[in-house]
Motif scaffolding. Structure first.
Motif, PDB file in Angstrom:
ATOM      1  N   TYR A   1       6.080  -7.083 -11.436  1.00  0.00           N
ATOM      2  CA  TYR A   1       5.540  -5.733 -11.295  1.00  0.00           C
ATOM      3  C   TYR A   1       6.132  -5.092 -10.052  1.00  0.00           C
ATOM      4  O   TYR A   1       6.370  -5.754  -9.043  1.00  0.00           O
ATOM      5  CB  TYR A   1       4.019  -5.764 -11.168  1.00  0.00           C
ATOM      6  CG  TYR A   1       3.338  -6.279 -12.400  1.00  0.00           C
ATOM      7  CD1 TYR A   1       3.091  -5.430 -13.476  1.00  0.00           C
ATOM      8  CD2 TYR A   1       2.957  -7.604 -12.506  1.00  0.00           C
ATOM      9  CE1 TYR A   1       2.467  -5.904 -14.628  1.00  0.00           C
ATOM     10  CE2 TYR A   1       2.340  -8.087 -13.652  1.00  0.00           C
ATOM     11  CZ  TYR A   1       2.100  -7.236 -14.704  1.00  0.00           C
ATOM     12  OH  TYR A   1       1.500  -7.706 -15.828  1.00  0.00           O
TER      13      TYR A   1
ATOM     14  N   ARG B   1       2.254   1.104 -11.967  1.00  0.00           N
ATOM     15  CA  ARG B   1       3.133  -0.053 -11.736  1.00  0.00           C
ATOM     16  C   ARG B   1       4.143  -0.122 -12.859  1.00  0.00           C
ATOM     17  O   ARG B   1       3.838   0.166 -14.005  1.00  0.00           O
ATOM     18  CB  ARG B   1       2.329  -1.346 -11.729  1.00  0.00           C
ATOM     19  CG  ARG B   1       1.304  -1.395 -10.648  1.00  0.00           C
ATOM     20  CD  ARG B   1       0.418  -2.600 -10.814  1.00  0.00           C
ATOM     21  NE  ARG B   1      -0.597  -2.582  -9.780  1.00  0.00           N
ATOM     22  CZ  ARG B   1      -1.625  -3.399  -9.758  1.00  0.00           C
ATOM     23  NH1 ARG B   1      -1.780  -4.300 -10.712  1.00  0.00           N
ATOM     24  NH2 ARG B   1      -2.505  -3.334  -8.785  1.00  0.00           N
TER      25      ARG B   1
ATOM     26  N   ARG C   1       5.644  -1.588  -7.488  1.00  0.00           N
ATOM     27  CA  ARG C   1       4.760  -0.463  -7.170  1.00  0.00           C
ATOM     28  C   ARG C   1       5.239   0.219  -5.893  1.00  0.00           C
ATOM     29  O   ARG C   1       5.983  -0.350  -5.099  1.00  0.00           O
ATOM     30  CB  ARG C   1       3.311  -0.913  -7.005  1.00  0.00           C
ATOM     31  CG  ARG C   1       3.069  -1.719  -5.743  1.00  0.00           C
ATOM     32  CD  ARG C   1       1.627  -2.108  -5.607  1.00  0.00           C
ATOM     33  NE  ARG C   1       1.403  -2.844  -4.352  1.00  0.00           N
ATOM     34  CZ  ARG C   1       0.258  -3.377  -4.008  1.00  0.00           C
ATOM     35  NH1 ARG C   1      -0.784  -3.272  -4.811  1.00  0.00           N
ATOM     36  NH2 ARG C   1       0.127  -4.012  -2.860  1.00  0.00           N
TER      37      ARG C   1
ATOM     38  N   SER D   1       5.796  -7.929  -7.218  1.00  0.00           N
ATOM     39  CA  SER D   1       4.817  -9.004  -7.359  1.00  0.00           C
ATOM     40  C   SER D   1       5.522 -10.343  -7.197  1.00  0.00           C
ATOM     41  O   SER D   1       6.694 -10.487  -7.527  1.00  0.00           O
ATOM     42  CB  SER D   1       4.136  -8.929  -8.722  1.00  0.00           C
ATOM     43  OG  SER D   1       5.064  -9.125  -9.768  1.00  0.00           O
TER      44      SER D   1
ATOM     45  N   GLU E   1       7.169  -2.469  -3.547  1.00  0.00           N
ATOM     46  CA  GLU E   1       6.761  -3.865  -3.427  1.00  0.00           C
ATOM     47  C   GLU E   1       6.929  -4.530  -4.781  1.00  0.00           C
ATOM     48  O   GLU E   1       6.768  -3.891  -5.818  1.00  0.00           O
ATOM     49  CB  GLU E   1       5.298  -3.969  -2.993  1.00  0.00           C
ATOM     50  CG  GLU E   1       5.039  -3.407  -1.617  1.00  0.00           C
ATOM     51  CD  GLU E   1       3.572  -3.425  -1.252  1.00  0.00           C
ATOM     52  OE1 GLU E   1       3.277  -3.753  -0.103  1.00  0.00           O
ATOM     53  OE2 GLU E   1       2.730  -3.093  -2.103  1.00  0.00           O
TER      54      GLU E   1
ATOM     55  N   SER F   1       4.446   1.251  -2.289  1.00  0.00           N
ATOM     56  CA  SER F   1       3.521   0.709  -1.297  1.00  0.00           C
ATOM     57  C   SER F   1       2.607   1.776  -0.711  1.00  0.00           C
ATOM     58  O   SER F   1       1.541   1.454  -0.195  1.00  0.00           O
ATOM     59  CB  SER F   1       4.287   0.013  -0.169  1.00  0.00           C
ATOM     60  OG  SER F   1       5.095   0.944   0.513  1.00  0.00           O
TER      61      SER F   1
ATOM     62  N   PRO G   1      -0.864   1.890  -3.542  1.00  0.00           N
ATOM     63  CA  PRO G   1      -1.044   0.553  -4.111  1.00  0.00           C
ATOM     64  C   PRO G   1      -1.935   0.495  -5.353  1.00  0.00           C
ATOM     65  O   PRO G   1      -1.860  -0.458  -6.115  1.00  0.00           O
ATOM     66  CB  PRO G   1      -1.651  -0.251  -2.968  1.00  0.00           C
ATOM     67  CG  PRO G   1      -2.241   0.749  -2.054  1.00  0.00           C
ATOM     68  CD  PRO G   1      -1.408   1.986  -2.190  1.00  0.00           C
TER      69      PRO G   1
ATOM     70  N   TRP H   1       1.714  -9.325  -3.700  1.00  0.00           N
ATOM     71  CA  TRP H   1       2.801  -8.387  -3.499  1.00  0.00           C
ATOM     72  C   TRP H   1       3.672  -8.783  -2.322  1.00  0.00           C
ATOM     73  O   TRP H   1       3.189  -9.296  -1.330  1.00  0.00           O
ATOM     74  CB  TRP H   1       2.237  -6.977  -3.279  1.00  0.00           C
ATOM     75  CG  TRP H   1       1.502  -6.497  -4.480  1.00  0.00           C
ATOM     76  CD1 TRP H   1       0.157  -6.578  -4.701  1.00  0.00           C
ATOM     77  CD2 TRP H   1       2.059  -5.911  -5.642  1.00  0.00           C
ATOM     78  NE1 TRP H   1      -0.143  -6.061  -5.934  1.00  0.00           N
ATOM     79  CE2 TRP H   1       0.998  -5.641  -6.534  1.00  0.00           C
ATOM     80  CE3 TRP H   1       3.356  -5.571  -6.021  1.00  0.00           C
ATOM     81  CZ2 TRP H   1       1.205  -5.049  -7.773  1.00  0.00           C
ATOM     82  CZ3 TRP H   1       3.548  -4.987  -7.257  1.00  0.00           C
ATOM     83  CH2 TRP H   1       2.486  -4.729  -8.122  1.00  0.00           C
TER      84      TRP H   1
ATOM     85  N   LYS I   1       6.811  -7.282   0.232  1.00  0.00           N
ATOM     86  CA  LYS I   1       7.547  -6.126   0.722  1.00  0.00           C
ATOM     87  C   LYS I   1       8.787  -6.631   1.454  1.00  0.00           C
ATOM     88  O   LYS I   1       8.737  -7.653   2.128  1.00  0.00           O
ATOM     89  CB  LYS I   1       6.661  -5.347   1.694  1.00  0.00           C
ATOM     90  CG  LYS I   1       7.183  -3.988   2.072  1.00  0.00           C
ATOM     91  CD  LYS I   1       6.306  -3.305   3.109  1.00  0.00           C
ATOM     92  CE  LYS I   1       4.861  -3.221   2.703  1.00  0.00           C
ATOM     93  NZ  LYS I   1       4.074  -2.398   3.628  1.00  0.00           N
TER      94      LYS I   1
END
Length: 64
Positions: A31, A42, A33, A23, A21, A35, A38, A7, A9
């Motif tokens: 992906y 997703r 998500r 991928s 975040e 943060s 976590p 991941w 950020k």
């Protein structure tokens, strides 16, 4: 084959984790998500879908 998801950020994110975040693994899907959660849900997008989402965010079309 199982891919390990790494991941990333944004550098401008707050230390408290108030961001999304992405991928960074090299697959056909990116992906996204929250943060702060976590292990939560997703969003999976292919390149065209991610580009469209980013474009809508930048244009102000989404109420974020």
């Amino acid at each position: 084959m199982i891919h390990r998801i790494e991941w990333r950020k944004a550098g401008s994110s707050k230390i408290e984790g108030e961001c999304v975040e992405l991928s960074t693994n090299a697959t056909e899907v990116t992906y996204i998500r929250d943060s702060k959660d976590p292990h939560g849900p997703r969003l999976a997008l292919r390149a065209a879908g991610l580009a469209a989402l980013v474009g809508r965010i930048k244009s102000g079309a989404l109420d974020l």
